[in-house]
Design an enzyme around this catalytic site. Structure first.
Site, short mmCIF file in Angstrom:
data_model
loop_
_atom_site.label_atom_id
_atom_site.label_comp_id
_atom_site.label_asym_id
_atom_site.label_seq_id
_atom_site.Cartn_x
_atom_site.Cartn_y
_atom_site.Cartn_z
CB SER A 134 35.40 33.72 41.44
OG SER A 134 34.27 34.55 41.44
CE1 TYR A 148 36.71 40.40 36.20
CE2 TYR A 148 35.81 41.22 38.28
CZ TYR A 148 36.74 40.45 37.59
OH TYR A 148 37.68 39.72 38.29
CE LYS A 152 36.30 36.79 37.22
NZ LYS A 152 37.13 35.62 36.81
#
Length: 272
Positions: A134, A148, A152
């Protein structure tokens, strides 16, 4: 006893560094990449201990077939490391549908497909360890990395849930959360949005803050990952780098303070 690893995105960055670390100590590695030519140096050096496989993690059928081949080749899969992923840089408003879907397809769905594929094997073994690469940006956010961050956060959510679902089967889940490291994550592997001028000052401030001293040495992560995979009781979360802990601590303290400030409103919204 040697462990059998399946590592996605093993041709560069963390994936390659960690694969080499495991191979040097005698473990076996199923190494995947979009182009297996990028794995040739590993095969040349470590021979039969490396099983290279071509894989695009966004292809669910290919993910299941890859896991099947890996299990048949070495007879088991002890540890899956979901490392494949990339960064999408740009303001949320700038992000196209194609870019947004591509980011989620690789970082989230690719991780999900590989996880789903390996679970039946690990359940049958009554053992296994799934490591999701992660980011500390799965816990906090930075501007210009909105999609992004979202990808995650999504990995964090399903993986934390999964840990509660599979612990009874002898399967362990760990989320590895690096801060920035000097890999090509923000270079050749990255995707950039088309800029809208109004966001340029934010981007300029972001880039100015990204001084070389804040990036960790990716080679230094190898020992930490070895300790993680060898731990009898590995943590659900492992931050990597000096920047991650203070950054996360500051944000979480601010969140708790905000919850406390609005606590009466929150409780009143419950009704009776």
């Amino acid at each position: 006893m040697a462990k059998v690893f399946l590592i996605t995105g093993a041709s560069r960055g963390f994936g390659k560094i960690w694969a080499e670390k495991f191979l040097k100590r005698g473990d076996k590695v199923v190494a995947t990449a979009r182009n297996t030519n990028d794995l040739k140096d590993l095969v040349d050096q470590y021979g039969e201990n490396v099983f290279p496989l071509q894989l695009d993690v966004t292809d669910r059928n290919a993910a299941f077939e890859t896991v099947k081949k890996a299990n048949e080749h070495f007879g088991r899969i002890d540890i899956l490391i979901n490392n494949a992923g990339y960064g999408l840089f740009g303001a949320v408003e700038e992000t196209t549908e194609e870019q947004a879907r591509g980011q989620m397809e690789t970082n989230f769905f690719g991780t999900l497909w590989m996880t789903q594929a390996v679970l039946p094997i690990m359940r049958a073994q009554k053992s296994g360890h799934i490591i999701q690469v992660s980011s500390y940006l799965g816990l906090i956010t930075l501007p210009i990395l909105g999609l992004y961050n979202a990808s995650k956060f999504a990995v964090e959510g399903f993986s934390e849930t999964l840990a509660t679902e599979v612990s009874g089967f002898g399967i362990k889940i760990s989320l590895v959360e690096p801060n920035g490291f000097a890999t090509d994550w923000s270079g050749a592997s990255a995707v950039q949005t088309e800029s809208i001028d109004v966001y340029n000052p934010i981007k300029e401030a972001f880039m100015a803050s990204a001084t070389p001293d804040i990036f960790g040495d990716p080679e230094a992560t190898a020992d930490a990952i070895v300790k993680l995979v060898d731990a009898e009781n590995p943590p659900l979360r492992l931050l990597l780098g000096k920047m991650a802990y203070p950054s996360v601590k500051k944000v979480y303290e601010e969140r708790l303070a905000g919850f406390e400030e609005w606590k009466e409103v929150s409780e009143a919204a419950h009704g009776k």
